[in-house]
Design an enzyme around this catalytic site. Structure first.
Site, PDB file in Angstrom:
ATOM      1  N   CYS A 172      -9.265  29.697  15.830  1.00 54.87           N
ATOM      2  CA  CYS A 172      -8.869  30.880  16.600  1.00 54.87           C
ATOM      3  C   CYS A 172      -9.789  32.087  16.454  1.00 54.87           C
ATOM      4  O   CYS A 172     -10.126  32.724  17.454  1.00 54.87           O
ATOM      5  CB  CYS A 172      -7.445  31.271  16.221  1.00 54.87           C
ATOM      6  SG  CYS A 172      -6.292  29.902  16.450  1.00 54.87           S
ATOM      7  N   ARG A 224     -20.302  33.941   6.042  1.00 60.55           N
ATOM      8  CA  ARG A 224     -20.505  32.506   6.283  1.00 60.55           C
ATOM      9  C   ARG A 224     -19.377  31.693   5.655  1.00 60.55           C
ATOM     10  O   ARG A 224     -19.614  30.643   5.054  1.00 60.55           O
ATOM     11  CB  ARG A 224     -21.885  32.043   5.791  1.00 60.55           C
ATOM     12  CG  ARG A 224     -22.348  30.746   6.529  1.00 60.55           C
ATOM     13  CD  ARG A 224     -23.577  30.114   5.916  1.00 60.55           C
ATOM     14  NE  ARG A 224     -24.703  31.018   5.904  1.00 60.55           N
ATOM     15  CZ  ARG A 224     -25.461  31.255   4.830  1.00 60.55           C
ATOM     16  NH1 ARG A 224     -25.208  30.632   3.684  1.00 60.55           N
ATOM     17  NH2 ARG A 224     -26.449  32.097   4.904  1.00 60.55           N
ATOM     18  N   SER A 225     -18.144  32.209   5.797  1.00 64.00           N
ATOM     19  CA  SER A 225     -16.983  31.485   5.277  1.00 64.00           C
ATOM     20  C   SER A 225     -16.791  30.211   6.084  1.00 64.00           C
ATOM     21  O   SER A 225     -17.232  30.102   7.227  1.00 64.00           O
ATOM     22  CB  SER A 225     -15.735  32.363   5.400  1.00 64.00           C
ATOM     23  OG  SER A 225     -15.407  32.543   6.761  1.00 64.00           O
ATOM     24  N   ASP A 236     -24.982  35.545   4.087  1.00 67.07           N
ATOM     25  CA  ASP A 236     -23.942  35.715   3.062  1.00 67.07           C
ATOM     26  C   ASP A 236     -24.580  36.310   1.815  1.00 67.07           C
ATOM     27  O   ASP A 236     -25.742  36.739   1.855  1.00 67.07           O
ATOM     28  CB  ASP A 236     -23.155  34.423   2.813  1.00 67.07           C
ATOM     29  CG  ASP A 236     -23.900  33.406   1.953  1.00 67.07           C
ATOM     30  OD1 ASP A 236     -25.071  33.656   1.588  1.00 67.07           O
ATOM     31  OD2 ASP A 236     -23.311  32.347   1.649  1.00 67.07           O
TER      32      ASP A 236
END
Lengths: 310, 310
Positions: free
Chosen positions: A142, A177-178, A200
């Site tokens: 999402c 950059r999860s 990151d």
């Protein structure tokens, strides 16, 4: 100030109307179940807000709470219950690899967050449909999907270019950059033709489809860049650093940059408006619209599935 | 090849339909007079082609030939003839400052090429209307205007941004700084918010509205750049070098660049399609559409003028 600020509510509005209309027209009442198995007050608040937003468009939302040790069996129950159309889990639950296991416990046909392996695999491999006839689109997580819709709304996606290549020529910096947002977002934007510089705390990686976007899907290249090196290169900068003290240095950005923040913290200083052409301070409302959009899509697939079995 | 090539005919088509419809609907027959006072076979060919194109949309085009010594009096005659709605001259005539004098002999109310001082002044000063009520737009020279329409068609102009700032954030390199196309084009694009790097044989000048497009109109700054320095910076490159041997080095351009050539010579190599996202090899047909559009605009102003006098 030349900058135009666009609020997530404005961008979400046409999606919400569309959802509302579609639900009203077809007289359905899809059920989304959210599982809360942690003590995070932010997750509870987000769940309450989701419930409220869903109610407005005609989606039924049910929050189910349980101790984390019972979460897996509860999810399996919901998988098997034909009354449940969509399932989401508020992460982190265990905060380690067990969460990734849990993501795959959710049935693909009810996975509104697009976190099961099939969707994740397809996303990274630029496979956009579930079937060969290309009638069923894959479910995309999402928040990354919301960022895409934001960039479409801002015309960063150039509709003159062919579908799939509409970001060709854009350099996009993503600070985050999860596994849940930053990395999938970098992959999605690179698959659409952008040169993505993904930042990151450790390094900057480049996600791209090669010169002349010759590759059919993105690849990832190590770089020697640091954040300061890539800020002046950005046509678009997207931030998601969950810390109130982290701020992007406005002066480092290109005049006319497009700035989007998906973190709940404000990652841009107020003077961003003196530099950016377009600024989107948050995307939350678009995210919830995408959650419901994914739910309706899955609902339609479930109907097709059950009628083809009948 | 990811590149999409767009032909001028395709871009001109909606303008031509609109012109045709407007002329048919209002039952008018505007008269455009072109003056040929040189021996240039290319000018004659262009005139013949203009005549043909005009006929198709319902514009009457009349080519008047005369020795260059008699041109001024012929233009004055046409200025005073109420049957003539638009006047254009095929330059060069004398090829020096006398041509600039001749441009100003044409009546402003019949100047389809936008070359009289009032229009040129307004263009450089970012004054877009002739009147305070902003009902009458200024006439903009046909080829620069055609380039703008091309960039609008390609969505290089971002319609999400406010009118007048829609190029904010774009870096545009223009190779040509002629008085008739390159310099006015640089000014127009910079007035619309772009950072323009204008290249000629002598130097590279920057046309811009300052940081945060804070100036109400563009200013021009000297730079130490050379052509090779600015090619990698271009989001858009527009060329107009009338020499078959001049070519832009494709490898110097950014992947995904937008490439537009308004020269009659091909300023890009064929491999441009391996690098560009969008390529427009010529703009001539759009230019002739703009010529007729300017004529219709002047025709309307003339009608208003005569009815307000009556």
């Amino acid at each position: 100030m030349p900058c135009k600020t666009l609020l997530a509510g404005t961008i979400a509005a046409p999606f919400r109307s569309e959802l509302k209309e579609e639900i009203a027209k077809s007289g359905i009442a899809p059920l989304l179940v959210g599982f809360l198995a942690n003590e995070d007050p932010a997750a509870r608040k987000y769940a309450e807000w989701t419930a409220k937003t869903c109610e407005e468009t005609g989606v039924r939302f049910e929050l189910r709470e349980c101790p984390r040790e019972r979460l897996e069996e509860k999810v399996v129950e919901a998988n098997e219950d034909p009354k449940v159309n969509g399932i989401m889990v508020y992460y982190p639950v265990f905060g380690d690899r067990q969460d990734q296991y849990l993501q795959n416990v959710v049935s693909t046909s009810k996975d509104v967050e697009g976190l099961t392996h099939k969707y994740v695999y397809n996303m990274y491999h630029n496979i956009r449909y579930l079937d060969e006839a290309e009638s069923r689109k894959c479910i995309v997580p999402c928040t990354p999907l919301a960022c895409i819709k934001v960039l479409e709304h801002l015309s960063v996606y150039n509709a003159v270019l062919p579908y799939g290549n509409r970001l060709h020529g854009r350099t996009i910096v993503i600070v985050n950059r999860s596994e849940v947002v930053g990395r999938p977002l970098a992959a999605l934007l690179a698959n659409d033709g952008a040169r993505v510089l993904s930042v990151d705390v450790n390094d900057v990686k480049e996600f791209h489809r090669g010169p002349g976007i010759s590759l059919s899907r993105h690849e990832v290249t190590e770089t020697d860049y640091q954040l300061a090196d890539v800020l002046p290169l950005a046509d678009v900068i997207i931030t998601g650093v969950p810390s109130p003290s982290f701020k992007i240095r406005t002066e480092a950005l290109k005049d006319g940059v497009v700035a989007v923040n998906f973190s709940t913290a404000k990652n841009f200083n107020d003077d961003i408006k003196s530099r950016a052409s377009l600024y989107v301070p948050s995307v939350g409302k678009v995210t919830v619209a995408m959650l419901q959009r994914n739910l309706l899509r899955l609902y339609a697939y479930q109907q097709e599935e059950s009628s083809s079995k009948a």
